[in-house]
Write a protein that holds these residues in place. Structure first.
Motif, PDB file in Angstrom:
ATOM      1  N   TRP A 198       0.794  -1.232   0.000  1.00 46.10           N
ATOM      2  CA  TRP A 198       0.000   0.000   0.000  1.00 46.10           C
ATOM      3  C   TRP A 198       0.830   1.287   0.000  1.00 46.10           C
ATOM      4  O   TRP A 198       0.690   2.139  -0.858  1.00 46.10           O
ATOM      5  CB  TRP A 198      -0.983  -0.011   1.169  1.00 46.10           C
ATOM      6  N   ASP A 258      -2.314  -4.760  -1.830  1.00 49.88           N
ATOM      7  CA  ASP A 258      -3.357  -3.922  -1.210  1.00 49.88           C
ATOM      8  C   ASP A 258      -4.322  -3.399  -2.267  1.00 49.88           C
ATOM      9  O   ASP A 258      -4.483  -3.983  -3.353  1.00 49.88           O
ATOM     10  CB  ASP A 258      -2.688  -2.803  -0.397  1.00 49.88           C
ATOM     11  N   ASP A 259      -4.924  -2.283  -1.986  1.00 50.21           N
ATOM     12  CA  ASP A 259      -5.985  -1.680  -2.795  1.00 50.21           C
ATOM     13  C   ASP A 259      -5.513  -1.429  -4.236  1.00 50.21           C
ATOM     14  O   ASP A 259      -4.330  -1.243  -4.491  1.00 50.21           O
ATOM     15  CB  ASP A 259      -6.338  -0.343  -2.121  1.00 50.21           C
ATOM     16  N   TRP A 266      -5.994  -7.572  -0.558  1.00 50.61           N
ATOM     17  CA  TRP A 266      -6.833  -6.574   0.121  1.00 50.61           C
ATOM     18  C   TRP A 266      -8.245  -6.596  -0.454  1.00 50.61           C
ATOM     19  O   TRP A 266      -8.419  -6.632  -1.676  1.00 50.61           O
ATOM     20  CB  TRP A 266      -6.223  -5.193  -0.089  1.00 50.61           C
ATOM     21  N   ARG A 283     -14.966   9.248   2.018  1.00 46.82           N
ATOM     22  CA  ARG A 283     -13.967   8.680   1.103  1.00 46.82           C
ATOM     23  C   ARG A 283     -14.663   8.228  -0.192  1.00 46.82           C
ATOM     24  O   ARG A 283     -14.356   7.163  -0.720  1.00 46.82           O
ATOM     25  CB  ARG A 283     -13.215   7.525   1.756  1.00 46.82           C
ATOM     26  N   LYS A 290      -6.781  -9.241   3.567  1.00 50.55           N
ATOM     27  CA  LYS A 290      -6.802  -8.073   4.449  1.00 50.55           C
ATOM     28  C   LYS A 290      -8.178  -7.449   4.239  1.00 50.55           C
ATOM     29  O   LYS A 290      -8.458  -6.890   3.185  1.00 50.55           O
ATOM     30  CB  LYS A 290      -5.703  -7.092   4.076  1.00 50.55           C
ATOM     31  N   ASP A 320     -10.808  -4.824   4.832  1.00 53.80           N
ATOM     32  CA  ASP A 320     -10.829  -3.428   5.276  1.00 53.80           C
ATOM     33  C   ASP A 320     -12.267  -2.935   5.399  1.00 53.80           C
ATOM     34  O   ASP A 320     -13.195  -3.534   4.839  1.00 53.80           O
ATOM     35  CB  ASP A 320     -10.051  -2.575   4.258  1.00 53.80           C
ATOM     36  N   ASN A 326     -13.602   1.063   5.476  1.00 55.12           N
ATOM     37  CA  ASN A 326     -12.984   2.380   5.551  1.00 55.12           C
ATOM     38  C   ASN A 326     -13.902   3.565   5.828  1.00 55.12           C
ATOM     39  O   ASN A 326     -13.543   4.692   5.510  1.00 55.12           O
ATOM     40  CB  ASN A 326     -12.211   2.645   4.255  1.00 55.12           C
ATOM     41  N   CYS A 372      -9.089  -4.887   9.340  1.00 52.15           N
ATOM     42  CA  CYS A 372      -8.602  -3.516   9.274  1.00 52.15           C
ATOM     43  C   CYS A 372      -9.832  -2.642   9.114  1.00 52.15           C
ATOM     44  O   CYS A 372     -10.772  -3.014   8.417  1.00 52.15           O
ATOM     45  CB  CYS A 372      -7.682  -3.382   8.064  1.00 52.15           C
ATOM     46  N   GLY A 399      -7.237   1.364   9.695  1.00 55.33           N
ATOM     47  CA  GLY A 399      -6.384   1.167  10.867  1.00 55.33           C
ATOM     48  C   GLY A 399      -7.185   0.404  11.905  1.00 55.33           C
ATOM     49  O   GLY A 399      -7.828  -0.600  11.600  1.00 55.33           O
ATOM     50  N   TRP A 415      -5.054  -4.691  12.051  1.00 58.75           N
ATOM     51  CA  TRP A 415      -4.174  -3.565  11.707  1.00 58.75           C
ATOM     52  C   TRP A 415      -4.423  -2.492  12.758  1.00 58.75           C
ATOM     53  O   TRP A 415      -5.519  -1.942  12.851  1.00 58.75           O
ATOM     54  CB  TRP A 415      -4.517  -3.096  10.287  1.00 58.75           C
ATOM     55  N   ASP A 469      -3.425   3.181  10.905  1.00 63.26           N
ATOM     56  CA  ASP A 469      -2.813   3.647   9.663  1.00 63.26           C
ATOM     57  C   ASP A 469      -1.603   4.520   9.958  1.00 63.26           C
ATOM     58  O   ASP A 469      -0.862   4.882   9.050  1.00 63.26           O
ATOM     59  CB  ASP A 469      -3.829   4.467   8.846  1.00 63.26           C
TER      60      ASP A 469
HETATM   61  C1  GLA Z   1      -7.137   1.874   4.568  1.00 59.83           C
HETATM   62  C2  GLA Z   1      -6.156   0.924   5.229  1.00 59.83           C
HETATM   63  C3  GLA Z   1      -4.811   1.044   4.553  1.00 59.83           C
HETATM   64  C4  GLA Z   1      -4.976   0.735   3.083  1.00 59.83           C
HETATM   65  C5  GLA Z   1      -6.023   1.629   2.455  1.00 59.83           C
HETATM   66  C6  GLA Z   1      -6.326   1.215   1.034  1.00 59.83           C
HETATM   67  O1  GLA Z   1      -6.819   3.186   4.821  1.00 59.83           O
HETATM   68  O2  GLA Z   1      -6.063   1.165   6.601  1.00 59.83           O
HETATM   69  O3  GLA Z   1      -3.877   0.181   5.145  1.00 59.83           O
HETATM   70  O4  GLA Z   1      -5.333  -0.611   2.925  1.00 59.83           O
HETATM   71  O5  GLA Z   1      -7.221   1.623   3.187  1.00 59.83           O
HETATM   72  O6  GLA Z   1      -7.273   2.013   0.441  1.00 59.83           O
END
Ligand code: GLA
Length: 736
Positions: free
Chosen positions: A339, A369-370, A414, A446, A479, A481, A483, A529, A532, A548, A551
């Motif tokens: 990431w 990741d993303d 992710w 977001r 992972k 997430d 968000n 996650c 974070g 996690w 962040d």
């Molecule tokens: C969140 C996660 C990060 C990352 C981003 C990706 O902020 O906490 O670690 O994976 O998303 O968009």
């Protein structure tokens, strides 16, 4: 078989007695019951908990503290007198699970409204059942067939008691639950208590707070739909005199990843009570005749060796009883995550290059990741469209995954399954899948909205998507997430009276997806996650290997985040990465410092390896090799927090392996002033008679003699040469 029994050796008998002494069995059964006085005594190695039925039939709390061994010592609850017409006896009788009704004015454990508007609920003992380490006590309203079953489970070896409740509508009319809690806990009567709790925000999670408890109520809670960064569902209470290693500490943690609430109250009658469960905010849960609701689980323990003792018990409990696989689960591998190196700019060539570099450092799990799916080039599009982006990965993910596997690493991916961007095929096809109030704006955070996972079709879509990915590709790790927080939590397809069930059903369905996925793909591991540390609690931890923590990967800030995290959660769970500097605060700490901070959890690297110098890669390779040598001690050992980053110019943490053979001390100097030497480190948890070989990973020991006895290390201490700003070391002790 006719073999003569040898008389036990004297020493053996003594060892036997010691072993016995340390188990609950000496104290009798883990659950004792006195039929004559209707009193139960629940006992673990570290604690006892007692309750009984009062003359009026109410179940009352009687004791919580250090272990007792004799149920017959505990007097049956007697009926008190009303203190005044404003202070009825119920205010001092400590009911175990008070309904709201009669003359009760404190925080109730259950509050209901019947169809006809009647809201009075008075719960009395009906029956109970003991089975091994489980106790169920059934309560019933004095008039109606509204049943409450209080569930208790004792973990004798782990020092923990577990509670929750089932509410059942046995009547022929519907009712609505307005508040339902998992448990009410009572401290020994008195004043002068102190509350420890964890607060935070995005990128600043799990900050430890300590403050006196006064009359009134303090509320720790989430109204955001997930566990939240703002409070973590954990508390510890001491008598104002505990330290890391001494003093009595009562503590607990709620296992729920949705809206939760813990209310810490001191009544005018010098009684501290803690009530926790589902948040009452915007809460209404209808129960039709025959329906029931189970509350989340609330775990609690007692330590007479301070905050350190409390967290060591909690960590062990999590490792053995909460985490998937328990004791048998594998040590956490060293992870690389792309990431911070690439953000959304992922493609097959770039990820292969990073994977090559990561493998050389000794990384064992490579996580992309993303950015790999849909039209995900930034955070404005793509969430919901979980198909591989054909421009970035023309051959799908197989080529990359084979490459990663060929390098000897597992592959992780992710995902953010609960979310959707307005600019996505999923949203265009199913705008109704987002939680919303009809014809009202749908707030974006977001640029994304939250799917209403309480809906069965949304649940099936998410399960199907993840199941397909896990089946199609050799994915070892998701992972997962999440968000953003909820907004406009409407469920317009349901009757108005049912819509607020969303808060509960969302979390249940979330848990169900994790459980089904894990059952179908037994080797799959998951990280939780939520931007974070927004989803860390004992509910999600039953279903994931790691979380996690934040962040914020800035190493100095992390020391405090990790200190707070460690109050409640085990090091093994805490994913911690080394990233590039300057980060977050514009601060630059040396690479060794960043590594040593992250090596106190499940180590990961999240840096842009393409920018690393040869020296950086060498430092990383050495640190990762060292980590592999000590990781069992860090991940499964006992943690002693020797110096807190909140109050010292050094932070020191020591981990001692469960077999006592190895110990690791991490020491960090934040900012040196006045040319002062770093303070002496007094070690803990060693065998005073044993000798230890002592070495520092980067040659920072001032006392060079080795081996040294445990007695010396704990009493005379150890001195390290940490100078200037952000100097650090790890000292490894091997028992000779
Ligand atoms: C969140 C996660 C990060 C990352 C981003 C990706 O902020 O906490 O670690 O994976 O998303 O968009």
């Amino acid at each position: 078989m006719g073999r003569r029994k040898r008389p036990p050796h004297k020493l053996m008998t003594r060892i036997g007695a010691l072993v016995l002494l340390s188990t609950a069995s000496l104290w009798g059964q883990s659950i004792q019951y006195s039929e004559a006085r209707k009193v139960w005594l629940l006992t673990t190695q570290q604690s006892s908990y007692a309750l009984g039925v009062g003359p009026d039939g109410a179940v009352r709390h009687l004791y919580w503290g250090a272990p007792l061994w004799r149920v017959d010592d505990i007097p049956a609850p007697t009926q008190r007198r009303d203190i005044s017409s404003f202070d009825p006896r119920q205010m001092i009788e400590n009911e175990e699970f008070p309904g709201w009704g009669g003359t009760r004015y404190y925080e109730p454990a259950l509050k209901i409204t019947r169809e006809d508007g009647d809201r009075d609920l008075v719960l009395k003992y009906a029956s109970h059942r003991v089975q091994g380490n489980d106790l169920d006590i059934s309560l019933k309203d004095i008039r109606d067939d509204i049943q409450v079953t209080l569930h208790y489970a004792v973990y004798p070896e782990n020092g923990i008691v577990r509670r929750n409740a089932t509410i059942r509508n046995g009547t022929t009319r519907p009712l609505t639950i307005e508040s339902v809690q998992s448990a009410t806990w009572y401290l020994p009567p008195g004043e002068g208590y102190q509350l420890s709790y964890l607060t935070g925000r995005w990128a600043a999670e799990t900050q430890l707070n300590r403050e006196p408890i006064h009359e009134g109520a303090k509320v720790l809670e989430s109204r955001k739909g997930h566990t939240s960064h703002n409070f973590n569902p954990w508390f510890a209470i001491d008598h104002g005199d505990a330290s890391e290693e001494s003093g009595r500490v009562w503590y607990g943690a709620l296992a729920w990843s949705g809206n939760w609430r813990i209310t810490v109250e001191q009544t005018p009658y010098r009684q501290v009570r803690v009530t926790g469960g589902l948040n009452t905010f915007d809460f209404a849960y209808p129960l039709k005749p025959g329906e029931s609701l189970d509350t989340p689980i609330f775990y609690a323990g007692y330590s007479d060796s301070g905050y350190g003792g409390a967290s060591r018990t909690m960590h062990k409990f999590e490792r053995e009883q909460i985490l998937p696989g328990g004791k048998e689960s594998r040590p956490r591998p060293v992870l690389y995550n792309s990431w911070e190196a690439t953000t959304f700019n992922v493609n097959e060539a770039g990820q292969r290059e990073l994977a090559d570099k990561a493998a050389k450092l000794g990384v064992e799990l490579f996580v992309m990741d993303d950015g790999w799916f849909g039209k995900r080039n930034d955070d404005r599009a793509g969430l919901g469209d979980w198909f591989v982006n054909p421009q970035k990965f023309p051959q799908g993910l197989k080529g990359l995954i084979d490459h990663v596997n060929g390098l000897g690493m597992d592959f992780g991916l992710w995902v953010e399954p609960e979310m959707v961007n307005a600019d996505s095929d999923l949203y265009r096809a199913h705008p109704d899948w987002v939680m919303n109030f009809k014809d009202r704006p749908r707030s974006e955070l977001r640029n994304q909205m939250v799917l209403n996972l309480a809906r069965a079709d949304v649940k099936e879509y998410i399960f199907g998507m993840l199941d397909k990915l896990a089946g199609e590709y050799n994915i070892r790790y998701f992972k997962w997430d999440m968000n953003r927080a909820f907004s406009e939590p409407g469920w317009p397809e349901l009757a108005a009276t049912d819509q607020r069930k969303l808060w509960v059903e969302y979390v249940r369905n979330l848990y169900e997806i994790f459980d089904r996925l894990r059952a179908k793909h037994p080797k799959l591991e998951i990280e939780s996650c939520s931007g974070g540390g927004g989803r860390i609690d004992l509910g999600i931890l039953r279903r994931v290997e790691e979380v996690w923590a934040s962040d914020n990967t800035e190493a100095f800030d992390r020391l405090r985040i990790q200190e707070g995290f460690s109050q409640a959660y085990a090091a093994k769970i805490m994913s911690a990465w080394v990233t590039d500097v300057p980060n977050m605060n514009g601060r630059s700490t040396p690479l060794a410092f960043r590594f040593l901070v992250a090596m106190q959890g499940a180590l990961g690297v999240g840096a842009n390896l393409n920018k690393w110098t040869e020296q950086d890669s060498k430092t990383a390779t050495d640190m990762i090799a060292t980590y592999k040598r000590i990781r069992t001690t860090v991940q499964t050992g006992d943690l002693y927090r020797i110096a807190s980053p909140r109050t010292n110019d050094v932070t020191v943490n020591q981990y001692v392996a469960t077999d006592g053979k190895q110990s690791v001390v991490f020491a960090f100097r934040h900012s040196q002033e006045y040319n002062l030497a770093a303070p002496t480190i007094y070690l803990r948890g060693l065998d005073e008679r044993a000798l230890y070989k002592v070495e520092s990973v980067n040659n920072k020991l001032l006392d060079r003699q080795t081996p040294v006895s445990g007695a010396y290390l704990m009493r005379a201490g150890l001195n390290v040469n940490l100078r200037g700003d952000f100097d650090s070391t790890a000292i490894i002790l091997e028992r000779q």
